[in-house]
Structures are given as C-alpha cells and as structure tokens.
Design an enzyme around this catalytic site. Structure first.
Site, mmCIF file in Angstrom:
data_model
loop_
_atom_site.group_PDB
_atom_site.id
_atom_site.type_symbol
_atom_site.label_atom_id
_atom_site.label_comp_id
_atom_site.label_asym_id
_atom_site.label_seq_id
_atom_site.Cartn_x
_atom_site.Cartn_y
_atom_site.Cartn_z
ATOM 1 N N GLU A 132 28.050 2.270 27.638
ATOM 2 C CA GLU A 132 27.704 1.391 26.520
ATOM 3 C C GLU A 132 26.485 1.904 25.766
ATOM 4 O O GLU A 132 25.767 2.781 26.240
ATOM 5 C CB GLU A 132 27.440 -0.026 27.038
ATOM 6 C CG GLU A 132 28.676 -0.677 27.615
ATOM 7 C CD GLU A 132 28.443 -2.087 28.120
ATOM 8 O OE1 GLU A 132 29.439 -2.755 28.397
ATOM 9 O OE2 GLU A 132 27.281 -2.521 28.243
ATOM 10 N N ASN A 138 32.911 3.834 31.703
ATOM 11 C CA ASN A 138 32.476 3.338 30.401
ATOM 12 C C ASN A 138 30.968 3.567 30.249
ATOM 13 O O ASN A 138 30.216 3.513 31.217
ATOM 14 C CB ASN A 138 32.862 1.869 30.189
ATOM 15 C CG ASN A 138 32.369 0.915 31.257
ATOM 16 O OD1 ASN A 138 32.378 1.229 32.439
ATOM 17 N ND2 ASN A 138 31.963 -0.274 30.841
ATOM 18 N N GLU A 187 38.589 5.498 30.032
ATOM 19 C CA GLU A 187 39.789 6.301 29.806
ATOM 20 C C GLU A 187 39.513 7.435 28.826
ATOM 21 O O GLU A 187 39.919 8.579 29.045
ATOM 22 C CB GLU A 187 40.924 5.419 29.257
ATOM 23 C CG GLU A 187 41.301 4.268 30.164
ATOM 24 C CD GLU A 187 40.545 2.975 29.895
ATOM 25 O OE1 GLU A 187 41.131 1.902 30.111
ATOM 26 O OE2 GLU A 187 39.369 3.014 29.474
#
Length: 185
Positions: free
Chosen positions: A88, A86, A99
């Site tokens: 951010e 991930n 994903e």
C-alpha cells in the site's frame, strides 16, 4: 469451478468448469479422467504453493492503511514460483496488489506463460478473490490458466482466468479488424 480441501480432495460445490464443460463429480470418460488427473496434480502443486510460498508472501504484505494482507504464488510451466504481496501507499491509488506483484516479478525475469496462481488472505469465511484490475492483469497473459482462491484453513476454489473474467479483452483483440476512421485531432 472446483471447491476442495487440501486435506480432502473431494470436489464440492458447483463442480462445473465453464470452459471445459466438465462435471467433476460424475466424470467417467477417458478425457474426463485425464482432466481429473491433471486437476489432482494441480491440487498437489497448489498444496505445496499455498501452504508455504503464498502464506509466507502474505506475511510480507505492507498494508498499514487497510490492514488487509494478501499474498500470491505464481507457478510457471517450468516449475518456478514467484511470490508477491500487496504493497500500500499513502496515495491510495499507487498501491499494488499481490497478484500483480508476483506477475510483475515473473515478467521482469523473462516469464510470460503461467500455469497457475494461488491467492491467500486472512479472510476466514470467504475465499479471497482477485480484484477486477488483477483479473485484467492476469488476462494479459492468457485466459486458460488456473487461479486458486483460498482460505487460511487450506480450502480453495479452482477457477480459470476466463471463468473469473468472462468475455474479456486481451492482446488478441488489438489485432482484430477495425473500422478505418480518420483522426482529425
């Protein structure tokens, strides 16, 4: 759905796969044995993916705001593994999940057909599960491939994309017959 431990391949929990209609605790026919053999192969691949690639991807997560690290390892049919984490952003809605990072990397290199994805996080008491956006993103590339939801102790739940997103909308829906309306705008 299959629940397992990488050090112990005993299947626990619900034991049923909605698509396959198989109770993995009592499978006895040839087709069920074949499917169990396939699942064991996938579990072995998960162990190799999960214990190395996806955990490593988790370490690369850029999550200064949520402090919630997620990693993913995507397996193609030819054995290629793409990882993602991930990332951010201060403008929260511009962040991207692990994903989608892994799938985007694979697509950018010409892959469109996937065998499995394994997802990792730092959650100890619950299996990490993809968000709704990631479920739809995975569905774009088929409903019948495997998703491994994991915990740091190596235990995991195996599901299909279809089980994670039942009655989903996908590319085939765009080709279905529609009512012919006149757009007056």
């Amino acid at each position: 759905m299959t629940v397992s431990h990488t050090s112990n391949t005993e299947h626990r929990g619900g034991g049923k796969s909605g698509k396959r209609g198989l109770d993995v605790r009592s499978g006895k026919t040839n087709s069920q044995s074949s499917l169990l053999s396939h699942r064991e192969t996938l579990h072995t691949q998960h162990s190799n993916m999960g214990d190395q690639k996806m955990r490593q991807a988790t370490k690369f997560a850029y999550c200064p705001y949520s402090k919630f690290r997620v990693g993913a390892a995507l397996l193609t049919h030819d054995g290629t593994i793409f990882t993602g984490c991930n990332v951010e952003n201060a403008c929260f809605n511009l962040g991207i999940c692990a994903e989608r990072t892994a799938i985007s990397k694979a697509v950018s290199e010409g892959y469109r057909d996937f065998k499995a994805i394994a997802i990792a996080s730092d959650l100890c008491e619950h299996f990490i599960s993809p968000c709704g956006g990631c479920r739809q993103f995975m569905r774009e590339f088929g409903a019948n491939w495997d998703v491994y939801l994991t915990k740091p102790d190596g235990s995991f739940v195996e599901m299909t994309v279809e089980e994670l997103l039942p009655a989903s909308f996908g590319p085939d829906d765009l080709r279905m017959k529609k009512v012919n309306i006149r757009n007056e705008f």
